[in-house]
Write a protein that holds these residues in place. Sequence first.
Motif, PDB file in Angstrom:
ATOM      1  N   THR A   9       0.829  -1.208   0.000  1.00 29.95           N
ATOM      2  CA  THR A   9       0.000   0.000   0.000  1.00 29.95           C
ATOM      3  C   THR A   9       0.862   1.256   0.000  1.00 29.95           C
ATOM      4  OG1 THR A   9      -1.711  -1.205   1.209  1.00 29.95           O
ATOM      5  CG2 THR A   9      -1.843   1.193   1.214  1.00 29.95           C
ATOM      6  N   ALA A  10       1.898   1.256   0.813  1.00 33.69           N
ATOM      7  CA  ALA A  10       2.796   2.418   0.871  1.00 33.69           C
ATOM      8  C   ALA A  10       3.515   2.623  -0.459  1.00 33.69           C
ATOM      9  CB  ALA A  10       3.808   2.237   1.996  1.00 33.69           C
ATOM     10  N   GLU A  11       3.831   1.529  -1.148  1.00 30.12           N
ATOM     11  CA  GLU A  11       4.482   1.640  -2.459  1.00 30.12           C
ATOM     12  C   GLU A  11       3.573   2.355  -3.458  1.00 30.12           C
ATOM     13  OE1 GLU A  11       6.471  -1.185  -5.906  1.00 30.12           O
ATOM     14  OE2 GLU A  11       5.223  -2.100  -4.359  1.00 30.12           O
ATOM     15  N   VAL A  12       2.320   1.964  -3.503  1.00 28.76           N
ATOM     16  CA  VAL A  12       1.378   2.578  -4.440  1.00 28.76           C
ATOM     17  C   VAL A  12       1.095   4.032  -4.060  1.00 28.76           C
ATOM     18  CG1 VAL A  12      -0.976   2.468  -5.331  1.00 28.76           C
ATOM     19  CG2 VAL A  12       0.344   0.379  -5.080  1.00 28.76           C
ATOM     20  N   VAL A  13       0.890   4.284  -2.777  1.00 30.42           N
ATOM     21  CA  VAL A  13       0.599   5.650  -2.325  1.00 30.42           C
ATOM     22  C   VAL A  13       1.780   6.577  -2.616  1.00 30.42           C
ATOM     23  CG1 VAL A  13       0.186   7.072  -0.273  1.00 30.42           C
ATOM     24  CG2 VAL A  13      -1.102   4.961  -0.609  1.00 30.42           C
ATOM     25  N   SER A  14       2.991   6.102  -2.356  1.00 28.42           N
ATOM     26  CA  SER A  14       4.164   6.945  -2.623  1.00 28.42           C
ATOM     27  C   SER A  14       4.323   7.220  -4.112  1.00 28.42           C
ATOM     28  CB  SER A  14       5.424   6.302  -2.054  1.00 28.42           C
ATOM     29  OG  SER A  14       5.711   5.078  -2.689  1.00 28.42           O
ATOM     30  N   LEU A  15       3.980   6.261  -4.949  1.00 32.10           N
ATOM     31  CA  LEU A  15       4.045   6.486  -6.390  1.00 32.10           C
ATOM     32  C   LEU A  15       3.020   7.525  -6.838  1.00 32.10           C
ATOM     33  CD1 LEU A  15       5.477   5.532  -8.988  1.00 32.10           C
ATOM     34  CD2 LEU A  15       3.552   3.981  -9.307  1.00 32.10           C
ATOM     35  N   VAL A  16       1.824   7.465  -6.268  1.00 40.13           N
ATOM     36  CA  VAL A  16       0.793   8.459  -6.595  1.00 40.13           C
ATOM     37  C   VAL A  16       1.258   9.854  -6.169  1.00 40.13           C
ATOM     38  CG1 VAL A  16      -1.541   9.228  -6.010  1.00 40.13           C
ATOM     39  CG2 VAL A  16      -1.122   6.831  -6.566  1.00 40.13           C
ATOM     40  N   ILE A  17       1.871   9.946  -5.001  1.00 42.87           N
ATOM     41  CA  ILE A  17       2.385  11.245  -4.536  1.00 42.87           C
ATOM     42  C   ILE A  17       3.481  11.751  -5.469  1.00 42.87           C
ATOM     43  CG2 ILE A  17       3.653  12.391  -2.680  1.00 42.87           C
ATOM     44  CD1 ILE A  17       2.134  10.542  -0.723  1.00 42.87           C
ATOM     45  N   LEU A  18       4.376  10.850  -5.886  1.00 45.73           N
ATOM     46  CA  LEU A  18       5.448  11.257  -6.803  1.00 45.73           C
ATOM     47  C   LEU A  18       4.894  11.787  -8.127  1.00 45.73           C
ATOM     48  CD1 LEU A  18       8.147   8.486  -6.292  1.00 45.73           C
ATOM     49  CD2 LEU A  18       8.429  10.928  -5.919  1.00 45.73           C
ATOM     50  N   PHE A  19       3.948  11.073  -8.702  1.00 44.46           N
ATOM     51  CA  PHE A  19       3.380  11.516  -9.980  1.00 44.46           C
ATOM     52  C   PHE A  19       2.565  12.796  -9.821  1.00 44.46           C
ATOM     53  CE2 PHE A  19       3.792   7.085 -11.857  1.00 44.46           C
ATOM     54  CZ  PHE A  19       4.841   7.459 -12.674  1.00 44.46           C
ATOM     55  N   THR A  20       1.836  12.910  -8.721  1.00 39.27           N
ATOM     56  CA  THR A  20       1.077  14.136  -8.478  1.00 39.27           C
ATOM     57  C   THR A  20       2.011  15.335  -8.370  1.00 39.27           C
ATOM     58  OG1 THR A  20      -0.639  12.875  -7.339  1.00 39.27           O
ATOM     59  CG2 THR A  20      -0.584  15.254  -6.953  1.00 39.27           C
ATOM     60  N   ASN A  21       3.093  15.153  -7.659  1.00 40.63           N
ATOM     61  CA  ASN A  21       4.082  16.220  -7.534  1.00 40.63           C
ATOM     62  C   ASN A  21       4.708  16.545  -8.885  1.00 40.63           C
ATOM     63  OD1 ASN A  21       5.876  18.056  -6.105  1.00 40.63           O
ATOM     64  ND2 ASN A  21       7.457  16.533  -6.455  1.00 40.63           N
ATOM     65  N   LEU A  22       5.009  15.530  -9.664  1.00 45.83           N
ATOM     66  CA  LEU A  22       5.644  15.737 -10.967  1.00 45.83           C
ATOM     67  C   LEU A  22       4.743  16.517 -11.919  1.00 45.83           C
ATOM     68  CD1 LEU A  22       8.035  15.071 -12.874  1.00 45.83           C
ATOM     69  CD2 LEU A  22       6.768  13.023 -13.515  1.00 45.83           C
ATOM     70  N   PHE A  23       3.454  16.200 -11.922  1.00 46.88           N
ATOM     71  CA  PHE A  23       2.548  16.825 -12.879  1.00 46.88           C
ATOM     72  C   PHE A  23       1.917  18.130 -12.380  1.00 46.88           C
ATOM     73  CE2 PHE A  23       2.178  12.294 -14.362  1.00 46.88           C
ATOM     74  CZ  PHE A  23       2.995  12.494 -15.458  1.00 46.88           C
ATOM     75  N   THR A  24       2.183  18.499 -11.132  1.00 44.91           N
ATOM     76  CA  THR A  24       1.612  19.749 -10.619  1.00 44.91           C
ATOM     77  C   THR A  24       2.713  20.738 -10.256  1.00 44.91           C
ATOM     78  OG1 THR A  24       1.424  18.814  -8.391  1.00 44.91           O
ATOM     79  CG2 THR A  24      -0.525  18.657  -9.806  1.00 44.91           C
ATOM     80  N   VAL A  25       3.119  20.769  -9.010  1.00 45.15           N
ATOM     81  CA  VAL A  25       4.032  21.810  -8.526  1.00 45.15           C
ATOM     82  C   VAL A  25       5.507  21.473  -8.711  1.00 45.15           C
ATOM     83  CG1 VAL A  25       2.408  22.786  -6.899  1.00 45.15           C
ATOM     84  CG2 VAL A  25       3.860  20.886  -6.193  1.00 45.15           C
ATOM     85  N   HIS A  26       5.845  20.209  -8.768  1.00 47.57           N
ATOM     86  CA  HIS A  26       7.210  19.708  -8.931  1.00 47.57           C
ATOM     87  C   HIS A  26       8.179  20.316  -7.908  1.00 47.57           C
ATOM     88  CE1 HIS A  26      10.202  17.373 -10.911  1.00 47.57           C
ATOM     89  NE2 HIS A  26      10.978  18.412 -11.112  1.00 47.57           N
ATOM     90  N   TRP A  27       7.871  20.102  -6.640  1.00 46.22           N
ATOM     91  CA  TRP A  27       8.736  20.553  -5.568  1.00 46.22           C
ATOM     92  C   TRP A  27       9.867  19.536  -5.378  1.00 46.22           C
ATOM     93  CZ3 TRP A  27       4.035  21.536  -1.960  1.00 46.22           C
ATOM     94  CH2 TRP A  27       3.486  22.779  -2.242  1.00 46.22           C
ATOM     95  N   PRO A  28      11.107  19.964  -5.465  1.00 45.70           N
ATOM     96  CA  PRO A  28      12.238  19.042  -5.295  1.00 45.70           C
ATOM     97  C   PRO A  28      12.275  18.380  -3.914  1.00 45.70           C
ATOM     98  CG  PRO A  28      12.973  21.092  -6.279  1.00 45.70           C
ATOM     99  CD  PRO A  28      11.545  21.298  -5.864  1.00 45.70           C
ATOM    100  N   ALA A  29      11.818  19.082  -2.892  1.00 51.21           N
ATOM    101  CA  ALA A  29      11.825  18.499  -1.543  1.00 51.21           C
ATOM    102  C   ALA A  29      10.913  17.280  -1.448  1.00 51.21           C
ATOM    103  CB  ALA A  29      11.418  19.544  -0.521  1.00 51.21           C
ATOM    104  N   VAL A  30       9.768  17.348  -2.106  1.00 52.26           N
ATOM    105  CA  VAL A  30       8.841  16.212  -2.098  1.00 52.26           C
ATOM    106  C   VAL A  30       9.467  15.030  -2.831  1.00 52.26           C
ATOM    107  CG1 VAL A  30       6.580  15.394  -2.883  1.00 52.26           C
ATOM    108  CG2 VAL A  30       6.808  17.668  -1.892  1.00 52.26           C
TER     109      VAL A  30
END
Length: 86
Positions: A9-30
């Motif tokens: 579950t954590a693997e999938v959730v972290s991937l969703v967070i990574l893609f969301t960050n990539l396609f929106t604000v793209h914060w390097p810290a995230v």
Amino acid sequence: MNPLKAAATAEVVSLVILFTNLFTVHWPAVSSLIGPTHGCCYLLVVILTARTTQASTNTKLLALIPAIGGLLALRRLGPVAAGNDQ
């Protein structure tokens, strides 16, 4: 909660967070925080699946698929491995 279920579950959730960050604000810290977390969850899924005595070779190979391998392995292992043994 079963460790394999939590890691998958954590693997999938972290991937969703990574893609969301990539396609929106793209914060390097995230990216620098969640990227290694996703990698650790992936490795944990592979290791936990390999150590499961009920897992066949095909199930262990399924766990190697990035992003969804843990969920596929849980599905193959059945309700006892998923922690739904009621």
